[in-house]
Design an enzyme around this catalytic site. Structure first.
Site, PDB file in Angstrom:
ATOM      1  N   GLY A  35       0.931  -1.165  -0.120  1.00 12.11           N
ATOM      2  CA  GLY A  35       0.045   0.006  -0.086  1.00 12.11           C
ATOM      3  C   GLY A  35       0.895   1.213   0.007  1.00 12.11           C
ATOM      4  N   ASP A  88       1.371  -8.945   1.969  1.00  8.84           N
ATOM      5  CA  ASP A  88       0.140  -8.489   1.317  1.00  8.84           C
ATOM      6  C   ASP A  88      -0.938  -9.585   0.752  1.00  8.84           C
ATOM      7  OD1 ASP A  88      -0.590  -5.145   0.793  1.00  8.84           O
ATOM      8  OD2 ASP A  88      -1.831  -6.499  -0.370  1.00  8.84           O
ATOM      9  N   TYR A 130     -14.686   3.156   9.458  1.00  2.10           N
ATOM     10  CA  TYR A 130     -13.320   3.255   9.344  1.00  2.10           C
ATOM     11  C   TYR A 130     -12.962   3.841  10.825  1.00  2.10           C
ATOM     12  CZ  TYR A 130      -8.672   4.800   8.375  1.00  2.10           C
ATOM     13  OH  TYR A 130      -7.171   5.120   8.368  1.00  2.10           O
TER      14      TYR A 130
HETATM   15  N1  LIG Z   1      -2.382   6.561   3.995  1.00  3.56           N
HETATM   16  C1  LIG Z   1      -2.896   7.352   4.966  1.00  3.56           C
HETATM   17  O1  LIG Z   1      -3.255   8.529   4.587  1.00  3.56           O
HETATM   18  C2  LIG Z   1      -3.413   6.931   6.062  1.00  3.56           C
HETATM   19  C3  LIG Z   1      -3.677   7.857   7.332  1.00  3.56           C
HETATM   20  C4  LIG Z   1      -3.791   7.311   8.380  1.00  3.56           C
HETATM   21  C5  LIG Z   1      -3.712   6.031   8.868  1.00  3.56           C
HETATM   22  N2  LIG Z   1      -3.511   5.197   7.654  1.00  3.56           N
HETATM   23  C6  LIG Z   1      -3.368   3.709   8.255  1.00  3.56           C
HETATM   24  O2  LIG Z   1      -2.203   3.248   7.820  1.00  3.56           O
HETATM   25  C7  LIG Z   1      -2.370   1.789   7.207  1.00  3.56           C
HETATM   26  C8  LIG Z   1      -1.859   1.458   5.971  1.00  3.56           C
HETATM   27  O3  LIG Z   1      -2.454   2.703   5.038  1.00  3.56           O
HETATM   28  P1  LIG Z   1      -2.141   2.696   3.693  1.00  3.56           P
HETATM   29  O4  LIG Z   1      -2.369   4.038   3.171  1.00  3.56           O
HETATM   30  O5  LIG Z   1      -0.726   2.159   3.284  1.00  3.56           O
HETATM   31  O6  LIG Z   1      -3.263   1.815   3.102  1.00  3.56           O
HETATM   32  P2  LIG Z   1      -3.469   1.158   1.451  1.00  3.56           P
HETATM   33  O7  LIG Z   1      -5.029   1.158   1.144  1.00  3.56           O
HETATM   34  O8  LIG Z   1      -2.547   2.176   0.360  1.00  3.56           O
HETATM   35  O9  LIG Z   1      -2.777  -0.160   1.562  1.00  3.56           O
HETATM   36  C9  LIG Z   1      -3.483  -1.251   2.499  1.00  3.56           C
HETATM   37  C10 LIG Z   1      -2.838  -2.515   1.923  1.00  3.56           C
HETATM   38  O10 LIG Z   1      -3.597  -3.671   2.598  1.00  3.56           O
HETATM   39  C11 LIG Z   1      -3.763  -4.575   1.701  1.00  3.56           C
HETATM   40  N3  LIG Z   1      -4.690  -5.515   2.381  1.00  3.56           N
HETATM   41  C12 LIG Z   1      -6.181  -5.456   2.319  1.00  3.56           C
HETATM   42  N4  LIG Z   1      -6.787  -6.195   2.824  1.00  3.56           N
HETATM   43  C13 LIG Z   1      -5.984  -7.071   3.114  1.00  3.56           C
HETATM   44  C14 LIG Z   1      -5.828  -8.369   3.936  1.00  3.56           C
HETATM   45  N5  LIG Z   1      -7.172  -8.934   4.547  1.00  3.56           N
HETATM   46  N6  LIG Z   1      -4.683  -9.080   4.277  1.00  3.56           N
HETATM   47  C15 LIG Z   1      -3.461  -8.476   4.245  1.00  3.56           C
HETATM   48  N7  LIG Z   1      -3.398  -7.174   3.426  1.00  3.56           N
HETATM   49  C16 LIG Z   1      -4.647  -6.591   3.005  1.00  3.56           C
HETATM   50  C17 LIG Z   1      -4.179  -3.857   0.401  1.00  3.56           C
HETATM   51  O11 LIG Z   1      -3.616  -5.030  -0.532  1.00  3.56           O
HETATM   52  C18 LIG Z   1      -3.016  -2.848   0.460  1.00  3.56           C
HETATM   53  O12 LIG Z   1      -1.798  -3.184  -0.260  1.00  3.56           O
HETATM   54  C19 LIG Z   1      -3.922   1.533   7.502  1.00  3.56           C
HETATM   55  O13 LIG Z   1      -4.356   0.894   8.744  1.00  3.56           O
HETATM   56  C20 LIG Z   1      -4.516   3.058   7.344  1.00  3.56           C
HETATM   57  O14 LIG Z   1      -5.644   2.980   8.218  1.00  3.56           O
HETATM   58  C21 LIG Z   1      -3.202   5.576   6.517  1.00  3.56           C
END
Ligand SMILES: NC(=O)c1ccc[n+]([C@@H]2O[C@H](COP(=O)([O-])OP(=O)(O)OC[C@H]3O[C@@H](n4cnc5c(N)ncnc54)[C@H](O)[C@@H]3O)[C@@H](O)[C@H]2O)c1
Length: 321
Positions: free
Chosen positions: A11, A34, A142
């Site tokens: 991600g 992933d 969420y």
């Molecule tokens: N990006 C942001 O702005 C942001 C802000 C606050 C918090 N977060 C948190 O950080 C974390 C990562 O965020 P991100 O932006 O990289 O998210 P993203 O959506 O870019 O990546 C998430 C990854 O999780 C994988 N995934 C989905 N379901 C899955 C499963 N069942 N098992 C294993 N992998 C699975 C997806 O394939 C994806 O590659 C999350 O918990 C998100 O809530 C992100």
């Protein structure tokens, strides 16, 4: 040395966290996983890489015992807008996934990093200088999974002595991987569109103020928190962290200092606007600063300058291919 397991490694965050962890601790020590199944060439380029669905507890057990995992960075989740489109799936991935991670951590004595979010707050939370400890009644699925996740991490820390650590991350701005369906994705899209088309249609209103952070600061925050002295950490659910509190109009203005012809119009998406309107405008990150020395390096202007330069390079490289 026990190894580090990263879930959701493909991600927006994982794409930059995995290389940073590998640089600091050694490539072989960091196991990227992933849900996505990569073709053999892709998996080889990212090795050690494995398919892992965090909702399947046995897959986590197998990976943790096989690779002698000591620390788990649990990134797999559905983000705010994607979660609102599929609440049942979001509950399963965000809650069962974290529960499975904490259980495997309890069994094997792993440390756990859990990324919470500004989405863990709600409309009744004070929206300016949002305190570290305050009302958390989010109105999105969420946010509900993030508050429950924070509490579960706290519980495992106090009940079972698991070393859980977390951050309430704001919207993250980055150029390596595309954002994965969050409400703050507009900021990344705006920068991309500025470089490509010099115009952008924004799905939040011009004056929607939210916390943001450039990815290098977020990566540093995660790694610094995990290296912080345990005795200094007062909070095991998640620490408020922020780098800038900005509106779409202010980001557009910062871009115009480099691309004067850049224009933005606004077509508001009611779902994402409602989510944004339920979140804080600016977090108080004093506890993180006091407990483990948090200090961001990038403000709005520094982020904009760096992002535009990186995106121009990226687009030039793509055209040259
Ligand atoms: N990006 C942001 O702005 C942001 C802000 C606050 C918090 N977060 C948190 O950080 C974390 C990562 O965020 P991100 O932006 O990289 O998210 P993203 O959506 O870019 O990546 C998430 C990854 O999780 C994988 N995934 C989905 N379901 C899955 C499963 N069942 N098992 C294993 N992998 C699975 C997806 O394939 C994806 O590659 C999350 O918990 C998100 O809530 C992100």
């Amino acid at each position: 040395m026990p190894s580090i397991l990263v879930t959701g490694a493909l991600g927006q965050i994982g794409s930059e966290l995995v290389p940073a962890l590998r640089q600091r601790y050694g490539a072989e020590q960091v196991i990227a996983t992933d849900l996505k199944v990569l073709p053999p060439s892709g998996a080889a380029a990212l090795a050690p890489y494995g398919h892992l669905d965090c909702t399947e507890a046995h897959q986590l057990h197998e990976a943790v015992s096989r690779y002698d995992v000591g620390t788990i960075y649990h990134l797999a989740a559905l983000l705010s807008a994607s979660a609102e489109a599929a609440p049942q799936l979001a509950w399963s991935v965000n809650m069962s996934g974290l529960y499975n991670v904490l259980e495997v951590a309890r069994e094997y004595g792993c440390r756990v990093f859990f990324p919470s979010s500004i989405g863990a707050f709600g409309p009744e939370t004070p929206r300016d200088a949002t305190p570290q400890v305050t009302i958390q009644r989010p109105t999105t699925i969420y946010g509900i999974t993030k508050v429950a996740g924070e509490l579960l991490c706290d519980y495992y820390a106090h009940r079972f002595g698991i070393d859980t650590r977390g951050l309430r991350l704001p919207g993250l701005i980055s150029y390596v991987a595309a954002p994965g369906g969050g409400t703050t994705d507009y900021a990344v899209e705006m920068l991309y569109h500025a470089v490509r088309y010099a115009s952008y249609t924004c799905f939040l209103s011009a004056d929607t103020r939210l916390d943001m952070m450039y990815m290098p600061d977020a990566i540093a925050a995660m790694m610094d928190l995990m290296e912080a002295e345990e005795a200094r950490l007062r909070y095991r659910n998640a620490y408020n962290v922020t780098a800038m509190s900005v509106t779409p109009a202010e980001i557009a203005e910062a871009i115009r200092r480099h691309i004067p012809a850049f224009t933005v119009d606004y077509e508001i998406d009611p779902v994402r606007q409602a989510i944004a309107d339920s979140w804080p405008r600016s977090l108080d990150d004093g506890a993180a600063r006091a407990d483990w020395g948090w200090a961001p390096r990038y403000d709005l202007d520094a982020m904009t300058q760096d992002m535009l330069a990186r995106l121009k390079d990226k687009l030039a490289a793509a055209r040259g291919r």
